[in-house]
Design a protein around this motif. Structure first.
Motif, PDB file in Angstrom:
ATOM      1  N   MET A  34      53.341  53.197  31.743  1.00 46.20           N
ATOM      2  CA  MET A  34      54.280  54.097  32.387  1.00 46.20           C
ATOM      3  C   MET A  34      54.033  55.550  32.008  1.00 46.20           C
ATOM      4  SD  MET A  34      55.973  51.928  34.090  1.00 46.20           S
ATOM      5  CE  MET A  34      57.313  52.963  34.678  1.00 46.20           C
ATOM      6  N   GLY A  35      54.381  56.427  32.923  1.00 48.82           N
ATOM      7  CA  GLY A  35      54.250  57.845  32.658  1.00 48.82           C
ATOM      8  C   GLY A  35      55.332  58.639  33.364  1.00 48.82           C
ATOM      9  N   TRP A  36      55.454  59.894  32.970  1.00 48.46           N
ATOM     10  CA  TRP A  36      56.379  60.831  33.607  1.00 48.46           C
ATOM     11  C   TRP A  36      55.592  62.041  34.106  1.00 48.46           C
ATOM     12  CZ3 TRP A  36      61.504  60.155  34.592  1.00 48.46           C
ATOM     13  CH2 TRP A  36      62.177  59.120  33.904  1.00 48.46           C
ATOM     14  N   ALA A  49      54.235  63.128  30.297  1.00 49.88           N
ATOM     15  CA  ALA A  49      54.105  62.218  29.156  1.00 49.88           C
ATOM     16  C   ALA A  49      53.725  60.838  29.666  1.00 49.88           C
ATOM     17  CB  ALA A  49      55.407  62.140  28.370  1.00 49.88           C
ATOM     18  N   ALA A  50      53.103  60.039  28.808  1.00 50.50           N
ATOM     19  CA  ALA A  50      52.716  58.688  29.210  1.00 50.50           C
ATOM     20  C   ALA A  50      52.463  57.821  27.990  1.00 50.50           C
ATOM     21  CB  ALA A  50      51.464  58.720  30.087  1.00 50.50           C
ATOM     22  N   PHE A  51      52.528  56.532  28.211  1.00 54.82           N
ATOM     23  CA  PHE A  51      52.099  55.540  27.227  1.00 54.82           C
ATOM     24  C   PHE A  51      50.652  55.173  27.499  1.00 54.82           C
ATOM     25  CE2 PHE A  51      55.650  54.346  24.694  1.00 54.82           C
ATOM     26  CZ  PHE A  51      56.784  54.538  25.462  1.00 54.82           C
ATOM     27  N   SER A  52      49.952  54.794  26.428  1.00 52.38           N
ATOM     28  CA  SER A  52      48.655  54.166  26.589  1.00 52.38           C
ATOM     29  C   SER A  52      48.854  52.779  27.175  1.00 52.38           C
ATOM     30  CB  SER A  52      47.948  54.048  25.233  1.00 52.38           C
ATOM     31  OG  SER A  52      48.708  53.207  24.369  1.00 52.38           O
ATOM     32  N   GLY A  56      50.797  51.410  22.409  1.00 48.42           N
ATOM     33  CA  GLY A  56      50.798  51.820  21.021  1.00 48.42           C
ATOM     34  C   GLY A  56      50.643  53.312  20.805  1.00 48.42           C
ATOM     35  N   SER A  57      50.253  54.008  21.857  1.00 47.53           N
ATOM     36  CA  SER A  57      50.062  55.461  21.756  1.00 47.53           C
ATOM     37  C   SER A  57      50.826  56.161  22.865  1.00 47.53           C
ATOM     38  CB  SER A  57      48.580  55.824  21.867  1.00 47.53           C
ATOM     39  OG  SER A  57      47.836  55.253  20.820  1.00 47.53           O
ATOM     40  N   THR A  58      51.153  57.409  22.593  1.00 51.84           N
ATOM     41  CA  THR A  58      51.796  58.233  23.605  1.00 51.84           C
ATOM     42  C   THR A  58      51.022  59.531  23.778  1.00 51.84           C
ATOM     43  OG1 THR A  58      53.280  59.132  21.908  1.00 51.84           O
ATOM     44  CG2 THR A  58      54.111  57.295  23.233  1.00 51.84           C
ATOM     45  N   THR A  69      60.132  63.316  24.278  1.00 51.37           N
ATOM     46  CA  THR A  69      59.703  62.044  23.709  1.00 51.37           C
ATOM     47  C   THR A  69      59.828  60.955  24.750  1.00 51.37           C
ATOM     48  OG1 THR A  69      60.483  62.718  21.507  1.00 51.37           O
ATOM     49  CG2 THR A  69      60.057  60.367  21.872  1.00 51.37           C
ATOM     50  N   ILE A  70      58.738  60.219  24.967  1.00 42.43           N
ATOM     51  CA  ILE A  70      58.760  59.077  25.868  1.00 42.43           C
ATOM     52  C   ILE A  70      58.991  57.819  25.039  1.00 42.43           C
ATOM     53  CG2 ILE A  70      56.241  58.770  25.786  1.00 42.43           C
ATOM     54  CD1 ILE A  70      56.363  57.874  28.723  1.00 42.43           C
TER      55      ILE A  70
END
Length: 124
Positions: A34-36, A49-52, A56-58, A69-70
């Motif tokens: 997911m991302g913004w 912002a996004a998740f890997s 485990g990573s942002t 903060t995501i």
């Protein structure tokens, strides 16, 4: 198909905070990262912002790092964007998006599904 619905936008004074939510339904939430993104009037949509893929990573755009903060709640199939120390230049429509594996996290073309967006307005 994945359906994404954002909420939590509004009007806030400079220096204030908002938390955006993105509720996902449809195909298994865990199959996507997911991302913004956000889009201001007259400007292109930009990465926020996004998740890997592993979660485990942002990743953050330089303009928001340290302020935004995501996070996610897999049990609720929901992703959040906590926004602190908001500035007038953060004013935009904010979109959450879902991407498949091996797609780039920081470009809009890397994402397969999008929400309808939620307006954030920061007054000076």
């Amino acid at each position: 198909q994945v359906q994404l619905v954002e909420s939590g936008g509004g009007v806030v004074q400079s220096g204030g905070s908002l938390r955006l939510s993105c509720a996902a339904s449809g195909r298994t939430f865990s199959n996507y990262a997911m991302g913004w993104f956000r889009q201001a009037p007259g400007k292109e949509r930009e990465f926020v912002a996004a998740f890997s893929w592993s979660g485990g990573s942002t990743y953050y755009a330089g303009s928001v790092e340290g302020r935004f903060t995501i996070s996610r709640d897999n049990g609720k199939n929901t992703v959040y964007l906590q926004m602190n120390s908001l500035k007038p230049e953060d004013t935009a429509v904010y979109y959450c998006a879902a991407r498949s594996r091996y797609r780039s996290y920081d470009t809009s073309r890397g994402y397969d599904y999008w929400g309808q967006g939620t307006q954030v307005t920061v007054s000076s």
